[in-house]
Design an enzyme around this catalytic site. Structure first.
Site, short mmCIF file in Angstrom:
data_model
loop_
_atom_site.label_atom_id
_atom_site.label_comp_id
_atom_site.label_asym_id
_atom_site.label_seq_id
_atom_site.Cartn_x
_atom_site.Cartn_y
_atom_site.Cartn_z
N THR A 48 -8.01 -1.76 1.84
CA THR A 48 -7.50 -2.70 0.83
C THR A 48 -8.00 -4.13 1.05
O THR A 48 -8.61 -4.71 0.15
CB THR A 48 -5.97 -2.65 0.76
OG1 THR A 48 -5.57 -1.31 0.43
CG2 THR A 48 -5.43 -3.61 -0.28
N ASP A 77 0.84 -1.19 0.00
CA ASP A 77 0.00 0.00 0.00
C ASP A 77 0.88 1.25 0.00
O ASP A 77 1.74 1.41 0.86
CB ASP A 77 -0.90 -0.01 1.24
CG ASP A 77 -2.08 0.94 1.12
OD1 ASP A 77 -1.91 2.02 0.55
OD2 ASP A 77 -3.17 0.59 1.60
N ASP A 103 -1.49 -0.14 -4.62
CA ASP A 103 -2.76 0.46 -5.00
C ASP A 103 -2.56 1.88 -5.52
O ASP A 103 -3.32 2.38 -6.35
CB ASP A 103 -3.74 0.46 -3.82
CG ASP A 103 -3.07 0.84 -2.51
OD1 ASP A 103 -1.88 1.23 -2.53
OD2 ASP A 103 -3.73 0.76 -1.47
N SER A 121 -7.04 4.10 -1.48
CA SER A 121 -6.86 2.64 -1.40
C SER A 121 -8.14 1.89 -1.69
O SER A 121 -8.13 0.83 -2.33
CB SER A 121 -6.34 2.26 -0.02
OG SER A 121 -5.06 2.79 0.21
#
Length: 366
Positions: free
Chosen positions: A141, A47, A302, A88
């Site tokens: 996520t 992330d 992401d 995200s």
């Protein structure tokens, strides 16, 4: 006459060689075709991890980074349906469902209608599934792969999806959203009633025959700088041990969540420590794939967070100074690394929604 016979013989030999060549090529094509469909897919999402974050693994690592083990690399465009710069939730929903949606959406389209996720497609086909995160498991996520809510902030609602999710393996933080809730629901109890083995204190030593839910922190897991240790690589090993028992294959999502958090707070040491932990976890996935060649390993992000750059320090070209340009996300393209059967599908530049289509195709699902 002799020359004519030699000519006929020569022509026959050419035809024979040609046929053998065609047969060899056909056989080879058939073999190559068989190699393009993996049985198992491990998707690792760092992330907030952009190219500079990945580059940091080369300058701050005591050993060769796991990224060095990939030969197939592509780039992903990440804009959401509502904004040029994604969050995200929107990007993970694009990966999980194949649709572009608004920032903050979890498993729903722009009209807040639920869209079936890849995990929800795979479970009825008896393919094992798991999610691991260093955030809470109800964070944007991981949530986008099993839940459907209009806002990523609806953590209690997201947690409510887990008992009926049929995920085989769940690991991360988030216990505050499981019990002592305003609606008086006890998600831990509901998980147990659905056949889950629940762990709230320590990581189990071995995989169970039961489904496993491992929730070890009230919210996100501790930072690496605060002593989290090998939680991410060890839970990944445990998940792979469990999921690989299924002859039908598996899908495992592993998120290195706090690379993003460090980017938001512009803390270079925090970011680099999380990145190196994620790199170590990639190594676990690649080692598994090496011993289980029907496995495809994918590594991506992401979005990028922090506008992170490895700049020269003053006029010294031999000294790197980590620099941030924002406390938010950036619009930079995101790398994707692929290794294993089907890896050629991830070359080039494509939209984040296309990742879902590629994954579904590799699993043989229209």
């Amino acid at each position: 006459m002799i020359f004519k016979k030699i000519g006929v013989l020569f022509t026959s030999l050419l035809l024979l060689v040609s046929c053998a060549s065609v047969k060899e090529k056909t056989t080879q094509t058939s073999l190559d075709s068989n190699k393009t469909k993996p049985k198992n897919i491990i998707l690792l999402i760092g992330d907030g991890m952009g190219l500079s974050q990945i580059s940091a693994s080369y300058y701050y690592n005591d050993s060769t980074p796991s990224f060095d083990r990939f030969e197939t690399i592509g780039l992903i465009k990440t804009s959401s349906a509502s904004e040029l710069i994604t969050d995200s939730a929107s990007s993970a929903t694009a990966y999980a469902t194949g649709i572009s949606t608004y920032n903050g959406a979890v498993g729903v389209n722009v009209d807040t209608i639920a869209v079936k996720t890849i995990i929800e497609h795979l479970i009825p086909r008896n393919i094992s599934t798991g999610i691991i995160s260093t955030s809470s498991v109800v964070h944007a996520t991981p949530a986008s792969f099993y839940a459907h809510v209009k806002s990523r902030r609806l953590y209690d609602d997201i947690a409510s999806f887990l008992p009926d999710s049929n995920l085989d393996f769940i690991a991360g933080g988030g216990s505050q959203f499981f019990d002592n809730r305003k609606d008086m629901r006890d998600i831990f109890k509901e998980l147990k009633n659905k056949g889950y083995e629940v762990h709230k204190n320590t990581l189990p030593f071995e995989a169970s025959e039961k489904k496993q839910a491992i929730i070890l922190a009230p919210d996100g897991m501790p930072k690496m700088l605060e002593g989290r240790g090998d939680f991410l690589p060890n839970t990944t090993k445990l998940a792979l041990e469990k999921l690989s028992k299924n002859d039908n294959g598996f899908f495992l999502l592993v998120e290195g969540s706090q690379i993003d958090w460090a980017g938001h707070s512009n803390e270079a040491d925090y970011l680099i420590s999380e990145l190196l932990d994620f790199d170590k976890t990639i190594g676990v996935a690649l080692d598994f794939a090496k011993n289980n060649p029907e496995t495809l390993v994918l590594v991506t992000a992401d979005h990028e967070t922090g506008g992170f750059t490895l700049a020269q320090d003053g006029k010294d070209y031999n000294k790197i100074k980590p620099v941030f340009s924002t406390g938010g996300h950036s619009a930079t393209l995101i790398p994707i690394f692929a290794k294993g059967p089907g890896e050629d599908n991830f070359k080039g530049i494509f939209k984040n929604t296309v990742l879902f289509d590629k994954l579904m195709s590799l699993y043989g699902i229209n």
